[in-house]
Design a protein around this motif. Sequence first.
Motif, PDB file in Angstrom:
ATOM      1  N   MET A 270      -0.864   2.637  -3.709  1.00 38.12           N
ATOM      2  CA  MET A 270      -0.130   1.581  -4.039  1.00 38.12           C
ATOM      3  C   MET A 270       1.136   1.517  -3.298  1.00 38.12           C
ATOM      4  O   MET A 270       1.547   0.582  -2.653  1.00 38.12           O
TER       5      MET A 270
ATOM      6  N   GLU B 128      -4.267  -2.664  -9.093  1.00 37.27           N
ATOM      7  CA  GLU B 128      -3.818  -2.826 -10.573  1.00 37.27           C
ATOM      8  C   GLU B 128      -5.027  -3.226 -11.326  1.00 37.27           C
ATOM      9  O   GLU B 128      -4.954  -2.696 -12.520  1.00 37.27           O
ATOM     10  N   SER B 129      -6.061  -3.970 -10.764  1.00 37.19           N
ATOM     11  CA  SER B 129      -7.232  -4.193 -11.654  1.00 37.19           C
ATOM     12  C   SER B 129      -8.047  -2.650 -11.876  1.00 37.19           C
ATOM     13  O   SER B 129      -8.325  -2.593 -13.149  1.00 37.19           O
TER      14      SER B 129
ATOM     15  N   LYS C 236       2.503  -0.786  -0.154  1.00 31.24           N
ATOM     16  CA  LYS C 236       3.741  -1.526  -0.128  1.00 31.24           C
ATOM     17  C   LYS C 236       4.670  -1.160   1.026  1.00 31.24           C
ATOM     18  O   LYS C 236       5.502  -1.803   1.541  1.00 31.24           O
TER      19      LYS C 236
ATOM     20  N   ASP D 103      -3.950   9.413 -11.374  1.00 30.61           N
ATOM     21  CA  ASP D 103      -2.833   8.520 -11.244  1.00 30.61           C
ATOM     22  C   ASP D 103      -2.101   8.780 -10.289  1.00 30.61           C
ATOM     23  O   ASP D 103      -1.414   7.927  -9.623  1.00 30.61           O
TER      24      ASP D 103
ATOM     25  N   ARG E  62      -6.565   0.282 -12.091  1.00 37.13           N
ATOM     26  CA  ARG E  62      -5.690   0.783 -13.186  1.00 37.13           C
ATOM     27  C   ARG E  62      -5.806   0.454 -14.365  1.00 37.13           C
ATOM     28  O   ARG E  62      -6.015   1.139 -15.312  1.00 37.13           O
ATOM     29  N   LYS E  63      -6.035  -0.814 -14.558  1.00 39.50           N
ATOM     30  CA  LYS E  63      -6.150  -1.407 -15.948  1.00 39.50           C
ATOM     31  C   LYS E  63      -7.458  -1.144 -16.624  1.00 39.50           C
ATOM     32  O   LYS E  63      -7.666  -1.174 -17.853  1.00 39.50           O
TER      33      LYS E  63
ATOM     34  N   LEU F 289      -3.126  -4.926  -3.679  1.00 37.92           N
ATOM     35  CA  LEU F 289      -2.175  -4.606  -4.949  1.00 37.92           C
ATOM     36  C   LEU F 289      -3.102  -5.271  -5.872  1.00 37.92           C
ATOM     37  O   LEU F 289      -3.012  -4.489  -7.138  1.00 37.92           O
ATOM     38  N   GLU F 290      -3.501  -6.337  -5.946  1.00 34.30           N
ATOM     39  CA  GLU F 290      -4.232  -6.820  -6.904  1.00 34.30           C
ATOM     40  C   GLU F 290      -5.393  -6.004  -7.367  1.00 34.30           C
ATOM     41  O   GLU F 290      -5.915  -5.675  -8.570  1.00 34.30           O
TER      42      GLU F 290
END
Length: 361
Positions: free
Chosen positions: A298, A208-209, A302, A291, A211-212, A204-205
């Motif tokens: 993601m 997220e990285s 989860k 996206d 995505r940013k 997940l990290e």
Amino acid sequence: MRLFRTIISAVLFSLAAYPAAAQSSVSVDARVDSVALWVGEQTGFHLEVSCDRDSKVEFPSFTDTIVGGLEILPPVLTDTQYLDKGNRMVISRNYTVTCFDSALVYIPPVAVSVDGQEYLSNSQAVSFLVYDIPEGQEKEIFPPKQNMKMPLAFNELAWPLLYLAVLAGTIFVAVFSLRRYNDNMPIIKKIRREPKVPAHIRALEAIESLRKSGSAHDQDAKQYYTILTDIVRTYINERFGFSATEMTSAEILENLRNSGDKSSIGELSELLSTADMVKFAKAQPLLGENDRNLLGAMEFVKTTMVQESESPEPVVLEDTVIVEKRSKEARIALLVAFILSVAASLGAAACLVVKLYYLFF
């Protein structure tokens, strides 16, 4: 009767002539190199003794002058030559003399001792004239020159530098050995162990990285999907235990169905299919599809992650390992190393002092 007196007279004559013949076998000669010289000029004064090979010769012990005003300059050299097949010898004593006053220098006959008996040099005295320097020529006389100072060459400093390096090395070894010998405490090692981060947190990290970073809106869609699928494949490796990084998309989906987890296969199938089209068929994803696939990855993580009970923050673990003290053999080896290094240090220091003394003094 007359014949008898003749024989007696011949014997007495021979006995009387023997000392004269023995004395004539020793000769002493004195001479100078120049009979005239300027004030302060140097010349040589020589004494030569001719005698039998086994004779003991003693020259007069002049100090700093031969006669008043005639000074002796060092060094005084002695030379020996052998003649008559080694039966005779000529011993020469050579002096360098000078005079600083104008005068007629008179050297009387010099007495030399041969086998305890004194012999005078020649039958005449030795003399020479010392002249004043003519007026107007004083500028031709130069003062004594100072000793030339030669620069130190590398080969002269090589040995002192070597001894200095040996001295420094042996002192270091001596101090090191002594400290290790006295320090007989146990050696303690601490091993720091960090708790392992779960696979779903790391996945997940990473998502997220990604995505940013804004890669979803870049022109290079192939690179974007390569990174995204690598994150998902790595997560599947650790979560489900099969090598997803080396499988095709169809093989991954088949293994997930066999494992019994079919909850998120649809979203994952869409992600893998789009990634294959972009990477291998050079297809361009539709607007917003990047996206949507990112959110699908993601959601897959989860949905399939292992549910863990709530627990406090992971604690950093630290193991302490105690190593045994040094053995008796190791302590003896350290003591021997200390003694040898001290002896080597003293030897190197002595050699260094001697070299520096001869180099500068």
